[in-house]
Write a protein that holds these residues in place. Structure first.
Motif, short mmCIF file in Angstrom:
data_model
loop_
_atom_site.label_atom_id
_atom_site.label_comp_id
_atom_site.label_asym_id
_atom_site.label_seq_id
_atom_site.Cartn_x
_atom_site.Cartn_y
_atom_site.Cartn_z
N UNK A 32 -5.50 -3.86 27.96
CA UNK A 32 -5.29 -2.54 28.55
C UNK A 32 -4.35 -1.69 27.73
N UNK A 33 -3.92 -2.21 26.58
CA UNK A 33 -3.09 -1.44 25.65
C UNK A 33 -3.28 -2.04 24.26
N UNK A 34 -2.93 -1.23 23.28
CA UNK A 34 -3.01 -1.65 21.88
C UNK A 34 -1.61 -1.60 21.30
N UNK A 35 -1.19 -2.67 20.62
CA UNK A 35 0.10 -2.65 19.94
C UNK A 35 -0.06 -1.86 18.65
N UNK A 36 0.74 -0.82 18.49
CA UNK A 36 0.65 0.08 17.35
C UNK A 36 2.05 0.51 16.97
N UNK A 37 2.15 1.45 16.04
CA UNK A 37 3.43 2.06 15.68
C UNK A 37 3.28 3.57 15.84
N UNK A 38 4.03 4.13 16.76
CA UNK A 38 3.92 5.57 17.03
C UNK A 38 5.17 6.32 16.59
N UNK A 39 6.29 5.96 17.14
CA UNK A 39 7.51 6.74 16.90
C UNK A 39 8.03 6.55 15.48
N UNK A 40 8.09 5.30 15.01
CA UNK A 40 8.65 5.03 13.68
C UNK A 40 7.70 4.09 12.93
N UNK A 41 6.81 4.64 12.08
CA UNK A 41 5.88 3.79 11.34
C UNK A 41 6.57 3.11 10.16
N UNK A 42 5.90 2.14 9.59
CA UNK A 42 6.47 1.41 8.45
C UNK A 42 6.46 2.27 7.18
N UNK A 43 5.47 3.15 7.03
CA UNK A 43 5.30 3.93 5.80
C UNK A 43 5.13 5.41 6.15
N UNK A 44 5.83 6.28 5.39
CA UNK A 44 5.71 7.73 5.62
C UNK A 44 5.78 8.48 4.29
N UNK A 84 0.83 -1.20 0.00
CA UNK A 84 0.00 0.00 0.00
C UNK A 84 0.86 1.25 0.00
N UNK A 85 1.94 1.23 0.78
CA UNK A 85 2.85 2.37 0.80
C UNK A 85 3.46 2.65 -0.56
N UNK A 86 3.86 1.62 -1.27
CA UNK A 86 4.43 1.81 -2.61
C UNK A 86 3.38 2.37 -3.56
N UNK A 87 2.14 1.94 -3.41
CA UNK A 87 1.07 2.39 -4.30
C UNK A 87 0.73 3.86 -4.10
N UNK A 88 1.03 4.41 -2.91
CA UNK A 88 0.76 5.84 -2.67
C UNK A 88 2.05 6.65 -2.73
N UNK A 89 3.07 6.07 -3.37
CA UNK A 89 4.32 6.80 -3.64
C UNK A 89 5.03 7.24 -2.36
N UNK A 90 4.98 6.40 -1.34
CA UNK A 90 5.52 6.77 -0.02
C UNK A 90 6.91 6.18 0.19
N UNK A 121 1.44 9.19 6.99
CA UNK A 121 2.00 7.93 7.43
C UNK A 121 0.98 6.81 7.29
N UNK A 122 1.48 5.59 7.22
CA UNK A 122 0.66 4.40 7.40
C UNK A 122 1.36 3.57 8.46
N UNK A 123 0.68 3.31 9.54
CA UNK A 123 1.28 2.46 10.55
C UNK A 123 0.41 1.23 10.81
N UNK A 124 1.06 0.17 11.24
CA UNK A 124 0.38 -1.08 11.55
C UNK A 124 -0.09 -1.05 13.00
N UNK A 125 -1.20 -1.69 13.25
CA UNK A 125 -1.66 -1.85 14.63
C UNK A 125 -2.69 -2.98 14.68
#
Length: 477
Positions: free
Chosen positions: A89-101, A62-68, A121-125
């Motif tokens: 009580x928490x969600x695993x996500x990407x905050x500081x360094x996402x996979x796609x920007x 998806x990141x490549x398709x949006x030229x990221x 950005x596009x981050x996984x969670x």
């Protein structure tokens, strides 16, 4: 007083993997509540998550398709909050360094041009569970089947200036996601959900305070919610009030939003690095391999269909809504190459409409591209007319017979013999002396009457072009 609208969108997309983001539980929709869980997605002590590699690959695609830009090293974080449908009580996500920007998507605008919408950005969670509020006794139930399902969160820049631009962006993004087979993106199933950040300000002044509209799940409601929120903020400011930063829920039945809670900032979630997952590292070779496997994207296909097949921009857009539809059209053109436009018309205007009535997608069409092409060949060689062809197509949908067999069995061959057509015309003229006299007195519009009567008398089988040609001669006397 003039106002400028500022809109940024956060879109949550369920990635269509067979198993969850960090465990082996099924992601199948519609199972009995709480039957697709395990100690990992329930957050039991001592259980360690393991990343679903397919989810990461589809996020990169998806990141490549949006030229990221694809970060070759990204990290997972814990987003901490307490809610009944979040068992850990928490969600695993990407905050500081996402996979796609740093990507973008070009959308059509009213003047016929395009506007570029930045994607931050596009981050996984992982997804949370689902709270179900049923009955009048105030009892709520929690279904954790969805807990741990892999998501992408696609965060745009605040580049949209109207509800129409927001919908255009969402439709482009939705089409792209489906086209890439990253997600089914079924909005009713919650596979494509949107939060909208909306603010207003006077041109030349700083952006206003934004309000977030939460969990919008249809294009119609998203448009209604944004327009309502824009009007609410403008009226509030013009009446001397102030917009507060908050999260609001849109009530589609009432067509209005209501406050849900004050808007959280990042520090409210107490993000910290996920201790149970190492950094996600991918190589440039892996990224290049995913890039090499990408299909033609919808924009590229639309342009090629217009230039290679001579289609209008409208037809090209219709036929590239899904990869399966685009592939089906190209199979049809390969089997009937003489007239790509005729192929487009019969696929988009006739077959798709009938399939919709049957509740079928193009990939499940009872009529194959080759069978439809055979019918188009019979139109091209004047064996049947376009009107009769519609009846042939209906019959093809109900049987496995090809067009030739149906035409022969039903006696549907077009009459192109001038002698037979002349006989029909003369009979029609004899049966309608008043109209004949009127035509010969100068009432040219009566030509349409005679065409209709001849076609009716021939049960639609007379060659329309020849009917018009012979009427021009015989009506003059």
């Amino acid at each position: 007083m003039s106002w400028e609208v500022v809109i940024g969108l956060e879109v949550h997309v369920q990635i269509n993997t067979a198993t969850k983001a960090f465990c082996g539980c099924s992601t199948e929709f519609g199972s009995e509540p709480n039957t697709q869980t395990c100690p990992v997605c329930l957050g039991m002590p001592g259980q360690l998550p393991v990343l679903n590699g397919e989810a990461a690959e589809k996020t990169i695609l998806t990141g490549l398709a949006i030229n990221a830009d694809i970060n070759l090293e990204s990290k997972f974080d814990r987003k901490n909050y307490f809610y009944p449908d979040l068992p850990k009580g928490y969600q695993i996500s990407q905050f500081a360094v996402p996979l796609v920007e740093n990507g973008y998507l070009d959308i059509p605008v009213k003047d016929g041009g395009e506007k570029r919408i930045g994607i931050t950005r596009i981050h996984m969670e992982e997804d949370a569970g689902k709270s179900m509020h049923e009955g009048l006794d105030g009892v709520s139930h929690i279904d954790l089947n969805r807990s741990g399902v892999p998501l992408m969160e696609i965060v745009s820049e605040p580049d949209m200036r109207s509800a129409d631009e927001a919908i255009a962006y969402l439709k482009q993004l939705h089409q792209l996601i489906v086209f890439l087979d990253v997600s089914g993106a079924n909005m009713e199933m919650g596979q494509f959900r949107c939060d909208a950040n909306v603010s207003v300000h006077q041109p030349g002044t700083p952006f206003g305070t934004r309000a977030e509209l939460k969990n919008l799940n249809s294009f119609r409601f998203i448009k209604q919610a944004i327009e309502y929120e824009v009007n609410r903020q403008i009226e509030l400011i013009e009446d001397g009030g102030e917009v507060v930063q908050e999260t609001r829920l849109f009530d589609s039945a009432k067509g209005e939003s209501r406050p849900m809670r004050s808007k959280e900032e990042a520090h409210d979630y107490r993000y910290f690095p996920e201790p149970d997952l190492p950094p996600l590292r991918v190589t440039q070779q892996q990224v290049d391999a995913i890039r090499d496997g990408m299909p033609e994207l919808p924009g590229q296909l639309r342009h090629r269909f217009e230039t290679e097949y001579g289609l209008s921009s409208y037809d090209a857009d219709v036929l590239t809504q899904t990869r399966a539809l685009a592939d089906w059209y190209e199979s049809l053109v390969a089997a009937h190459p003489a007239d790509p436009k005729r192929c487009a018309n019969w696929l988009a205007n006739e077959l798709l409409g009938r399939l919709k009535e049957l509740g079928k997608e193009i990939e499940h069409s009872p009529v194959s591209a080759q069978r439809l092409a055979g019918m188009l060949d019979r139109i091209a060689d004047n064996t049947i007319s376009g009107k009769i062809a519609k009846d042939v197509l209906d019959a093809m949908l109900e049987s496995d017979d090809d067009a030739d067999a149906i035409i022969e069995a039903k006696g549907l061959k077009q009459v192109s013999d001038s002698g037979a057509i002349d006989a029909i015309i003369e009979a029609v003229m004899a049966a309608n002396p008043d109209q004949l006299a009127g035509y010969r007195a100068g009432k040219d519009k009566l030509m349409g009457f005679f065409v209709g009567q001849v076609m009716k008398a021939s049960k639609g089988q007379a060659n329309p072009a020849m009917v018009n040609q012979r009427l021009q001669v015989l009506l003059k006397g």
